[in-house]
Design an enzyme around this catalytic site. Structure first.
Site, PDB file in Angstrom:
ATOM      1  N   TYR A 239       0.838  -1.205   0.000  1.00 18.77           N
ATOM      2  CA  TYR A 239       0.000   0.000   0.000  1.00 18.77           C
ATOM      3  C   TYR A 239       0.868   1.249   0.000  1.00 18.77           C
ATOM      4  CZ  TYR A 239      -3.965   2.994   1.205  1.00 18.77           C
ATOM      5  OH  TYR A 239      -4.950   3.961   1.190  1.00 18.77           O
TER       6      TYR A 239
ATOM      7  N   TYR B 256      -5.432   6.143  -7.200  1.00 16.80           N
ATOM      8  CA  TYR B 256      -5.799   5.871  -5.800  1.00 16.80           C
ATOM      9  C   TYR B 256      -7.222   5.337  -5.702  1.00 16.80           C
ATOM     10  CZ  TYR B 256      -6.004   6.603  -0.726  1.00 16.80           C
ATOM     11  OH  TYR B 256      -6.105   6.435   0.636  1.00 16.80           O
TER      12      TYR B 256
END
Length: 367
Positions: free
Chosen positions: A283, A327
């Site tokens: 991440y 994102y």
């Protein structure tokens, strides 16, 4: 019962979709179901997440696509901590027999609609940070990054190593929003957004949707793609994780995040160790979370993450990551891990989340 990911789907990632979130969610979910070789009638479970009502609930997507009857739904009020967590919950749902096939998705207009980069998070902690101007998520992560770099003896070149390596992957990914070449000199010439972050350290917000389908391994073996086995999953919120998503004031150690708390159980459940991993999708709302994740998972030593990225010894964020592809709060990171396991790799690890709490998966080929 062992579970596997059998379908992956996504919309285009854009800065201005001109579409509703529901429309994009329906496209990604339908694409994932089709990729799995299934039909809407085969899906009896759904799971998703949103922040401050920036998305649409499971029942809305089920209605739009004619999915159902549903035997299981799960809608969470979470951000980037959620994708691995929800996929593992889907695996447990299938394992218990509560559903036969579960779709996990994330959909939002994250660029043209509500933007997390400027979003205020409702909660009791806001009264302590907003009056002093401490109000954006990149500020919180910047604080952690500065302490992490100082305590581990790393610096701007190590953050830059992440940005440069991931941009190189993005150049070959037609789905990526940021595909312009980037080298370390160009990175260092960028102005700061919030110290120590430059523009290329920060994720690129987009409109779009992404989804995966989870079912039993036994059923997966009869479907078109090689099954990607969900060998292990974990969620952790470390001690005193805050009054809300923006509150980190009682966290003890800003040089470690949730990955340090879940590492041992994550690999033990899979019967594997960090050395077995041959692809990692970590991440990356900011470059610092990649460095922290690599160290927290034990993929490299303390203070060695920047050098580890520069070494290129492990394929890392092969889609360009959230920094370059876009994102989607990490749902596309899970999807990329699945694609990599379908293609060339044997063992992959993927994480979801940046700071106090988050989740992770270990994925393997069917053996």
């Amino acid at each position: 019962m062992t579970a596997a990911v059998v379908g992956v789907g996504a919309t285009a990632y854009t800065r201005q979709s001109g579409r509703t979130v529901l429309d994009q969610a329906a496209e990604a979910v339908a694409s994932a179901i089709g990729d799995a070789g299934l039909a809407a009638a085969d899906i009896d479970g759904m799971a998703s997440f949103m922040l401050n009502d920036d998305s649409v609930p499971c029942v809305a997507v089920a209605t739009a696509l004619g999915i159902g009857p549903l035997r299981s739904t799960l809608d969470l009020q979470l951000g980037g901590q959620a994708p691995c967590h929800l996929v593992w919950q889907a695996a447990q749902t299938v394992g218990r027999g509560d559903a036969r096939a579960v779709v996990v998705y994330r959909a939002l207009n994250g660029r043209s609609g509500p933007r997390v980069g400027s979003m205020r998070f409702a909660g009791a902690g806001g009264q302590y940070r907003y009056p002093i101007g401490y109000g954006a998520y990149l500020m919180y992560c910047g604080m952690w990054a500065q302490r992490f770099l100082a305590e581990t003896g790393q610096g701007a070149e190590d953050l830059g190593a992440v940005a440069v390596a991931q941009r190189r992957h993005a150049e070959g990914n037609p789905a990526a929003v940021r595909r312009q070449p980037l080298d370390l000199d160009a990175y260092l010439a960028e102005p700061y957004v919030v110290d120590p972050f430059r523009r290329s350290d920060c994720t690129v917000e987009v409109d779009g949707a992404c989804a995966v389908v989870v079912t039993s391994l036994e059923r997966a073996r009869d479907l078109p793609h090689p099954p990607v086995v969900l060998a292990s999953g974990c969620y952790r919120a470390g001690p005193r994780p805050g009054l809300d998503i923006g509150d980190h004031l009682l966290w003890d150690d800003y040089t470690r995040n949730y990955t340090s708390w879940l590492r041992d159980e994550l690999f033990a459940r899979a019967g594997l160790c960090p050395a077995d991993v041959d692809v990692a999708e970590i991440y990356d709302c900011f470059t610092s979370t990649v460095l922290m994740g690599l160290e927290g998972l034990g993929l490299c030593g303390r203070g060695e993450s920047g050098a580890f990225v520069r070494s290129g010894s492990l394929p890392l964020n092969t889609h360009g990551g959230l920094l370059a592809e876009g994102y989607l709060h990490g749902m596309n990171t899970v999807a990329e891990a699945v694609r990599q396991l379908r293609a060339a790799h044997e063992v992959g690890v993927v994480t979801s989340g940046a700071l106090m709490d988050g989740s992770a998966l270990v994925l393997t080929k069917d053996r």
